[in-house]
Scaffold this motif. Sequence first.
Motif, mmCIF file in Angstrom:
data_model
loop_
_atom_site.group_PDB
_atom_site.id
_atom_site.type_symbol
_atom_site.label_atom_id
_atom_site.label_comp_id
_atom_site.label_asym_id
_atom_site.label_seq_id
_atom_site.Cartn_x
_atom_site.Cartn_y
_atom_site.Cartn_z
ATOM 1 N N GLN A 102 0.859 -1.318 0.028
ATOM 2 C CA GLN A 102 0.058 0.015 -0.043
ATOM 3 C C GLN A 102 0.915 1.231 -0.057
ATOM 4 N N ARG A 103 0.227 2.183 -0.461
ATOM 5 C CA ARG A 103 0.898 3.727 -0.418
ATOM 6 C C ARG A 103 2.059 3.756 -1.486
ATOM 7 N N ASN A 104 1.739 3.003 -2.583
ATOM 8 C CA ASN A 104 2.780 3.118 -3.511
ATOM 9 C C ASN A 104 2.331 3.485 -4.881
ATOM 10 N N GLY A 105 1.051 3.761 -5.005
ATOM 11 C CA GLY A 105 0.404 4.319 -6.153
ATOM 12 C C GLY A 105 0.033 3.290 -7.074
ATOM 13 N N TYR A 106 0.053 2.049 -6.472
ATOM 14 C CA TYR A 106 -0.818 0.902 -7.349
ATOM 15 C C TYR A 106 -2.130 1.021 -7.554
ATOM 16 N N ALA A 107 -2.792 1.283 -6.503
ATOM 17 C CA ALA A 107 -4.291 1.419 -6.714
ATOM 18 C C ALA A 107 -4.698 2.486 -7.575
ATOM 19 N N GLU A 136 -10.222 5.885 5.651
ATOM 20 C CA GLU A 136 -9.967 7.246 5.155
ATOM 21 C C GLU A 136 -8.879 7.377 3.822
ATOM 22 N N PRO A 137 -7.965 6.132 3.908
ATOM 23 C CA PRO A 137 -7.032 6.181 2.888
ATOM 24 C C PRO A 137 -7.835 5.864 1.501
ATOM 25 N N SER A 138 -8.854 4.980 1.483
ATOM 26 C CA SER A 138 -9.516 4.878 0.048
ATOM 27 C C SER A 138 -10.475 5.912 -0.265
ATOM 28 N N LEU A 139 -11.050 6.620 0.715
ATOM 29 C CA LEU A 139 -11.735 7.846 0.666
ATOM 30 C C LEU A 139 -10.857 8.941 -0.041
ATOM 31 N N ARG A 140 -9.773 9.022 0.383
ATOM 32 C CA ARG A 140 -8.505 10.143 -0.106
ATOM 33 C C ARG A 140 -8.248 9.636 -1.613
ATOM 34 N N LEU A 141 -8.329 8.384 -1.864
ATOM 35 C CA LEU A 141 -7.721 7.982 -3.089
ATOM 36 C C LEU A 141 -8.799 8.204 -4.279
#
Length: 185
Positions: A102-107, A136-141
């Motif tokens: 996670q947090r590598n720009g893959y998603a 929250e990470p998915s909402l931000r994404l």
Amino acid sequence: MSSFWTGKRVRLRGVEPADWEVFQSFTEHSADQRAVDRLYPPRSAAWFQEATAARAKQPSTDLDLAIESLETGELVGSLSTHGVDRRAGRFGYGIGIGHQHQRNGYAAEAVVLLLRYMFGEQRMHKCEAKVYEFNEPSLRLHRSLGFTEEGRLRAHEFLAGRHWDAVLLGMTLPEFVARWELPQV
């Protein structure tokens, strides 16, 4: 010539039966399980082998794709479509990235590749996503990609001893092309 399914960080590919061990390893992080779906009891290697083999056959019209890192060649997650409504031009999708990736720009890149395909090749007009309020990470994404919050299903899911809202997000084709390019011929 480059592949439509390859970005700068990831390549989308079909799920392979041999992916079962990586999918099993993704379930070792309980918070990630909840964020994507829900917490499941431990499952056997045989269960994962059978389930992954079934995914590899893609028996439905929905996409079920593996996300592979271009840098390492590792399987880092998966994404799938659901609820494809060809008459209305609408679909939903879900994505999960293994905790260590996670947090590598893959998603973000995988979602843009998927949207480019669904909007530009499958004639879809709207994408919908449902994210739990605590993720929250998915909402931000999703907001960073251009999704708009369209509503909430209050107290919709029960996880970790309480009910949580499901945040409904959407993006239309015009909103997508305002930020991203459609496929080139």
